[in-house]
Motif scaffolding. Sequence first.
Motif, PDB file in Angstrom:
ATOM      1  N   THR A   1     123.014  27.490   9.819  1.00  0.00           N
ATOM      2  CA  THR A   1     123.771  28.690   9.453  1.00  0.00           C
ATOM      3  C   THR A   1     124.796  28.364   8.383  1.00  0.00           C
ATOM      4  N   LEU A   2     125.508  27.250   8.553  1.00  0.00           N
ATOM      5  CA  LEU A   2     126.484  26.834   7.557  1.00  0.00           C
ATOM      6  C   LEU A   2     125.802  26.612   6.216  1.00  0.00           C
ATOM      7  N   ALA A   3     124.632  25.985   6.231  1.00  0.00           N
ATOM      8  CA  ALA A   3     123.911  25.749   4.988  1.00  0.00           C
ATOM      9  C   ALA A   3     123.523  27.060   4.318  1.00  0.00           C
ATOM     10  N   LEU A   4     123.078  28.042   5.123  1.00  0.00           N
ATOM     11  CA  LEU A   4     122.696  29.337   4.561  1.00  0.00           C
ATOM     12  C   LEU A   4     123.896  30.036   3.936  1.00  0.00           C
ATOM     13  N   VAL A   5     125.019  30.009   4.633  1.00  0.00           N
ATOM     14  CA  VAL A   5     126.232  30.652   4.125  1.00  0.00           C
ATOM     15  C   VAL A   5     126.654  30.024   2.808  1.00  0.00           C
ATOM     16  N   LEU A   6     126.749  28.673   2.796  1.00  0.00           N
ATOM     17  CA  LEU A   6     127.169  27.985   1.584  1.00  0.00           C
ATOM     18  C   LEU A   6     126.164  28.178   0.460  1.00  0.00           C
ATOM     19  N   GLY A   7     124.882  28.135   0.821  1.00  0.00           N
ATOM     20  CA  GLY A   7     123.857  28.301  -0.200  1.00  0.00           C
ATOM     21  C   GLY A   7     123.894  29.673  -0.824  1.00  0.00           C
ATOM     22  N   ALA A   8     124.049  30.710  -0.017  1.00  0.00           N
ATOM     23  CA  ALA A   8     124.098  32.069  -0.550  1.00  0.00           C
ATOM     24  C   ALA A   8     125.321  32.255  -1.435  1.00  0.00           C
ATOM     25  N   ALA A   9     126.437  31.683  -1.019  1.00  0.00           N
ATOM     26  CA  ALA A   9     127.646  31.802  -1.824  1.00  0.00           C
ATOM     27  C   ALA A   9     127.474  31.103  -3.170  1.00  0.00           C
ATOM     28  N   LEU A  10     126.925  29.881  -3.146  1.00  0.00           N
ATOM     29  CA  LEU A  10     126.683  29.166  -4.392  1.00  0.00           C
ATOM     30  C   LEU A  10     125.703  29.908  -5.270  1.00  0.00           C
ATOM     31  N   PHE A  11     124.690  30.504  -4.671  1.00  0.00           N
ATOM     32  CA  PHE A  11     123.706  31.294  -5.412  1.00  0.00           C
ATOM     33  C   PHE A  11     124.400  32.431  -6.146  1.00  0.00           C
TER      34      PHE A  11
ATOM     35  N   VAL B   1     125.775  35.809  10.519  1.00  0.00           N
ATOM     36  CA  VAL B   1     125.771  35.855   9.054  1.00  0.00           C
ATOM     37  C   VAL B   1     124.789  36.888   8.531  1.00  0.00           C
ATOM     38  N   VAL B   2     123.676  37.111   9.203  1.00  0.00           N
ATOM     39  CA  VAL B   2     122.681  38.094   8.778  1.00  0.00           C
ATOM     40  C   VAL B   2     123.006  39.429   9.428  1.00  0.00           C
ATOM     41  N   TYR B   3     123.187  40.471   8.604  1.00  0.00           N
ATOM     42  CA  TYR B   3     123.581  41.771   9.130  1.00  0.00           C
ATOM     43  C   TYR B   3     122.654  42.869   8.594  1.00  0.00           C
ATOM     44  N   ALA B   4     122.239  43.757   9.506  1.00  0.00           N
ATOM     45  CA  ALA B   4     121.526  44.999   9.188  1.00  0.00           C
ATOM     46  C   ALA B   4     120.248  44.795   8.376  1.00  0.00           C
ATOM     47  N   PRO B   5     119.326  43.936   8.839  1.00  0.00           N
ATOM     48  CA  PRO B   5     118.055  43.798   8.114  1.00  0.00           C
ATOM     49  C   PRO B   5     117.189  45.041   8.279  1.00  0.00           C
ATOM     50  N   GLY B   6     116.501  45.432   7.207  1.00  0.00           N
ATOM     51  CA  GLY B   6     115.630  46.606   7.251  1.00  0.00           C
ATOM     52  C   GLY B   6     114.987  46.836   5.902  1.00  0.00           C
ATOM     53  N   GLY B   7     114.470  48.055   5.677  1.00  0.00           N
ATOM     54  CA  GLY B   7     113.788  48.348   4.418  1.00  0.00           C
ATOM     55  C   GLY B   7     112.619  47.415   4.199  1.00  0.00           C
ATOM     56  N   LEU B   8     111.758  47.320   5.176  1.00  0.00           N
ATOM     57  CA  LEU B   8     110.802  46.223   5.299  1.00  0.00           C
ATOM     58  C   LEU B   8     109.430  46.509   4.694  1.00  0.00           C
ATOM     59  N   GLY B   9     108.648  45.454   4.623  1.00  0.00           N
ATOM     60  CA  GLY B   9     107.234  45.528   4.314  1.00  0.00           C
ATOM     61  C   GLY B   9     106.540  44.329   4.929  1.00  0.00           C
ATOM     62  N   VAL B  10     105.228  44.366   4.983  1.00  0.00           N
ATOM     63  CA  VAL B  10     104.435  43.259   5.518  1.00  0.00           C
ATOM     64  C   VAL B  10     103.364  42.893   4.497  1.00  0.00           C
TER      65      VAL B  10
ATOM     66  N   TYR C   1     118.648  42.350   3.644  1.00  0.00           N
ATOM     67  CA  TYR C   1     119.679  42.110   4.645  1.00  0.00           C
ATOM     68  C   TYR C   1     120.988  41.855   3.924  1.00  0.00           C
ATOM     69  N   LEU C   2     122.084  41.937   4.649  1.00  0.00           N
ATOM     70  CA  LEU C   2     123.405  41.623   4.122  1.00  0.00           C
ATOM     71  C   LEU C   2     123.862  40.291   4.678  1.00  0.00           C
ATOM     72  N   ASN C   3     124.367  39.432   3.807  1.00  0.00           N
ATOM     73  CA  ASN C   3     124.944  38.155   4.206  1.00  0.00           C
ATOM     74  C   ASN C   3     126.446  38.352   4.350  1.00  0.00           C
ATOM     75  N   ALA C   4     126.959  38.185   5.557  1.00  0.00           N
ATOM     76  CA  ALA C   4     128.361  38.491   5.839  1.00  0.00           C
ATOM     77  C   ALA C   4     129.320  37.613   5.054  1.00  0.00           C
ATOM     78  N   SER C   5     128.868  36.469   4.562  1.00  0.00           N
ATOM     79  CA  SER C   5     129.741  35.617   3.770  1.00  0.00           C
ATOM     80  C   SER C   5     129.874  36.117   2.342  1.00  0.00           C
ATOM     81  N   ILE C   6     129.015  37.070   1.960  1.00  0.00           N
ATOM     82  CA  ILE C   6     129.034  37.600   0.600  1.00  0.00           C
ATOM     83  C   ILE C   6     129.663  38.982   0.559  1.00  0.00           C
TER      84      ILE C   6
END
Length: 397
Positions: free
Chosen positions: A8-18, A312-321, A336-341
């Motif tokens: 989770t920490l890696a995802l948060v930091l990675g998304a922020a750096l992105f 960290v992951v909030y309100a995923p939707g608007g989907l497809g397969v 989805y929304l990343n709460a760190s962003i």
Amino acid sequence: MLSNKLYTLALVLGAALFDIRGVGAAPASQGSWNSGLSQVYETTDRLPLPNLGNVIAHDPNIVQHDDHYYLFKGGHHVPIFKADHLSGPWVQIGTVLDANSIIDVGNRSRPWAPTTVFKDGTFYCYYTLSSPGSRDSAIGVATTTTLDGSPWKDHGAVIRTGLGEGSDVFPFTETNAIDASFITDQSSGKSYLNYGSFWHNIWQIPLSDDLLSIEAPKKPDAVQLTFMPDQHIRPEEGSWMSYHDGYYYTWFSRGKCCKFNPEKGGGFPDRGHEYNIRVGRSRDIRGPFVDKDGDSLLKGGGTIVYASNHGVVYAPGGLGVLAGNDSSPDILYYHYLNASIGFKDGDARLGWNVLNYQDGWPEVTSNSTVANANAAPILGLPSWLTILIGAHGQTSR
């Protein structure tokens, strides 16, 4: 095995750096992040984190064609992006429309929730025109034979609700013409359009053979797929239908999708009432559909497949397969929304997960290995973070 907290920490930091590298909005401050989390989260670590799509997208739609992925999303004239991998990099190659939609309703310059399908040498893009909270809506369609940036032909409205031609015919008198998706019967070859939101939820109508209009427009053979009875507000929308091993699956998003505003101290629904991804199944393309507990989707049923997770992951939707084959799995993708962003609509990111089926029911996995998408690095991360995330994927399968 690396812990979920470390990943989770890696995802948060990675998304922020992105984001810092200029692809999206700047990360929210630590204060607004914590404030937002304390308001909205009753989170779970049971679900895996998303594989990063590394692109800003709301209501994404992805088509796999000729060894490439093509991403369509709501925006100015419906932008089109191309990539070799689901993790990007995504390069914009054009738009579906080269001018405002010829349908005179709603957001003509910025359609939303596109769905593109390829059939018999032609691409069909169904797009939504409306405005939030309105039932004066339309689903239009445009076509092309190539995905090289060449102009598409806008054919206008397939269905209208609220106002306009055909809106006085049931079920268009009660439903909302947004969020189209497409499915073809495996046995008969007949194609159908699924659509709808709130009001009377999600419906299915047969398309004519040219896929540009509905069959029998004065008396369409419509069936209802989902409904939330005994409720004044019925937040179900964004349907998708897929087929796997003898079953048709009706997917949809339930809950509040957007307009979150933590900076002004409001906009969040009760915990657990934000967007989440649900599913039901049927042997028949026309239903009825039931969830894993046997509850009808017409009576408020729907098994949760993906929801807010890991804080960290909030309100995923608007989907497809994306349908798999003998050598590759089905893929669930979504925004989805990343709460760190941040929680703004423009902060929505593309995420995706491999699907595994247990007793015929789809479940998301932490697997990140898919055909044509198994070697791309996570963009914008230093090598140690890319390795960290990759190692978690390897040890969690």
